[in-house]
Design a protein around this motif. Structure first.
Motif, PDB file in Angstrom:
ATOM      1  N   GLN A 116       6.427   9.436   4.546  1.00 34.74           N
ATOM      2  CA  GLN A 116       6.566   8.602   3.355  1.00 34.74           C
ATOM      3  C   GLN A 116       5.690   7.348   3.452  1.00 34.74           C
ATOM      4  OE1 GLN A 116      10.775   7.893   3.089  1.00 34.74           O
ATOM      5  NE2 GLN A 116      11.147   9.736   1.862  1.00 34.74           N
ATOM      6  N   VAL A 117       5.664   6.731   4.608  1.00 35.55           N
ATOM      7  CA  VAL A 117       4.845   5.528   4.779  1.00 35.55           C
ATOM      8  C   VAL A 117       3.368   5.876   4.678  1.00 35.55           C
ATOM      9  CG1 VAL A 117       4.154   3.759   6.453  1.00 35.55           C
ATOM     10  CG2 VAL A 117       6.567   4.272   6.117  1.00 35.55           C
ATOM     11  N   LEU A 118       2.944   6.969   5.295  1.00 38.41           N
ATOM     12  CA  LEU A 118       1.548   7.379   5.208  1.00 38.41           C
ATOM     13  C   LEU A 118       1.145   7.706   3.772  1.00 38.41           C
ATOM     14  CD1 LEU A 118       1.112   9.572   8.399  1.00 38.41           C
ATOM     15  CD2 LEU A 118       0.221   7.283   7.979  1.00 38.41           C
ATOM     16  N   LEU A 119       2.004   8.389   3.043  1.00 37.28           N
ATOM     17  CA  LEU A 119       1.713   8.696   1.632  1.00 37.28           C
ATOM     18  C   LEU A 119       1.639   7.425   0.797  1.00 37.28           C
ATOM     19  CD1 LEU A 119       3.846  11.912   1.015  1.00 37.28           C
ATOM     20  CD2 LEU A 119       1.367  11.723   1.206  1.00 37.28           C
ATOM     21  N   LEU A 120       2.500   6.461   1.086  1.00 34.28           N
ATOM     22  CA  LEU A 120       2.464   5.183   0.371  1.00 34.28           C
ATOM     23  C   LEU A 120       1.145   4.457   0.636  1.00 34.28           C
ATOM     24  CD1 LEU A 120       3.920   3.054  -1.360  1.00 34.28           C
ATOM     25  CD2 LEU A 120       4.758   2.076   0.779  1.00 34.28           C
ATOM     26  N   ILE A 121       0.705   4.432   1.879  1.00 28.65           N
ATOM     27  CA  ILE A 121      -0.558   3.771   2.219  1.00 28.65           C
ATOM     28  C   ILE A 121      -1.731   4.469   1.537  1.00 28.65           C
ATOM     29  CG2 ILE A 121      -2.156   3.330   4.130  1.00 28.65           C
ATOM     30  CD1 ILE A 121       0.333   2.828   5.886  1.00 28.65           C
ATOM     31  N   ALA A 137      -1.632   6.218  -1.216  1.00 29.12           N
ATOM     32  CA  ALA A 137      -1.542   5.964  -2.652  1.00 29.12           C
ATOM     33  C   ALA A 137      -2.049   4.566  -2.995  1.00 29.12           C
ATOM     34  CB  ALA A 137      -0.106   6.139  -3.131  1.00 29.12           C
ATOM     35  N   VAL A 138      -1.726   3.572  -2.181  1.00 25.99           N
ATOM     36  CA  VAL A 138      -2.181   2.201  -2.438  1.00 25.99           C
ATOM     37  C   VAL A 138      -3.697   2.106  -2.312  1.00 25.99           C
ATOM     38  CG1 VAL A 138      -2.130  -0.142  -1.507  1.00 25.99           C
ATOM     39  CG2 VAL A 138      -0.005   1.106  -1.832  1.00 25.99           C
ATOM     40  N   VAL A 139      -4.255   2.708  -1.271  1.00 24.69           N
ATOM     41  CA  VAL A 139      -5.707   2.672  -1.077  1.00 24.69           C
ATOM     42  C   VAL A 139      -6.421   3.398  -2.209  1.00 24.69           C
ATOM     43  CG1 VAL A 139      -7.572   3.496   0.425  1.00 24.69           C
ATOM     44  CG2 VAL A 139      -5.580   2.373   1.414  1.00 24.69           C
ATOM     45  N   THR A 140      -5.937   4.557  -2.594  1.00 30.32           N
ATOM     46  CA  THR A 140      -6.544   5.315  -3.687  1.00 30.32           C
ATOM     47  C   THR A 140      -6.473   4.537  -4.994  1.00 30.32           C
ATOM     48  OG1 THR A 140      -5.907   7.376  -2.598  1.00 30.32           O
ATOM     49  CG2 THR A 140      -6.503   7.509  -4.933  1.00 30.32           C
ATOM     50  N   GLY A 141      -5.331   3.948  -5.275  1.00 26.71           N
ATOM     51  CA  GLY A 141      -5.192   3.132  -6.484  1.00 26.71           C
ATOM     52  C   GLY A 141      -6.131   1.941  -6.478  1.00 26.71           C
ATOM     53  N   PHE A 142      -6.279   1.298  -5.339  1.00 21.27           N
ATOM     54  CA  PHE A 142      -7.189   0.159  -5.239  1.00 21.27           C
ATOM     55  C   PHE A 142      -8.623   0.583  -5.515  1.00 21.27           C
ATOM     56  CE2 PHE A 142     -10.095  -2.407  -2.707  1.00 21.27           C
ATOM     57  CZ  PHE A 142      -9.837  -3.660  -3.241  1.00 21.27           C
ATOM     58  N   ILE A 143      -9.055   1.715  -4.971  1.00 23.49           N
ATOM     59  CA  ILE A 143     -10.425   2.190  -5.181  1.00 23.49           C
ATOM     60  C   ILE A 143     -10.661   2.520  -6.646  1.00 23.49           C
ATOM     61  CG2 ILE A 143     -12.012   4.096  -4.668  1.00 23.49           C
ATOM     62  CD1 ILE A 143     -10.846   4.069  -1.813  1.00 23.49           C
TER      63      ILE A 143
END
Length: 85
Positions: free
Chosen positions: A13-18, A20-26
Motif C-alpha cells: 500500500q505504501v509503495l503504491l501510494l508513493i 501514485a504521488v510521483v505519477t500524479g506529480f509528473i
C-alpha cells in the motif's frame, strides 16, 4: 505479533501510494509546462522541443552551446546527410 506494522499488505500500500504521488506529480508538471509555454506564445514545435528553437545550421551561433551544435553538425551530421542523398 498479530499487529505487525511491516506486513506485506502495508508495504505494498505504501509503495503504491508513493508511485501514485510521483505519477500524479509528473502528469501535473507536464500540463503546467505546456500551459506556461502556450502563455508565452511558443509554437507547438518549440513546445515539443522543450522550449528551444530547432537547430538551424545557417544561423550564426550566439552561445557556446550553439557553437558546439554547429561544430557537431559540420563534423558528423553533415557528412551523414550527404551520403544518404
Amino acid at each position: 505479533m498479530d499487529n505487525n506494522v511491516f506486513s506485506l499488505k502495508n508495504v505494498i500500500q505504501v509503495l503504491l501510494l508513493i508511485i501514485a504521488v510521483v505519477t500524479g506529480f509528473i502528469i501535473i508538471a507536464n500540463k503546467n509546462r505546456e500551459r506556461i509555454f502556450k502563455e508565452r506564445g511558443y509554437s507547438e514545435k518549440m513546445i515539443n522541443n522543450g522550449g528551444k528553437e530547432a537547430f538551424d545550421p545557417q544561423k550564426k551561433p550566439e552561445s557556446l552551446e550553439e557553437e558546439i551544435r554547429l561544430w557537431y553538425y559540420n563534423t558528423f551530421e553533415k557528412k551523414d546527410s550527404n551520403d544518404k542523398k
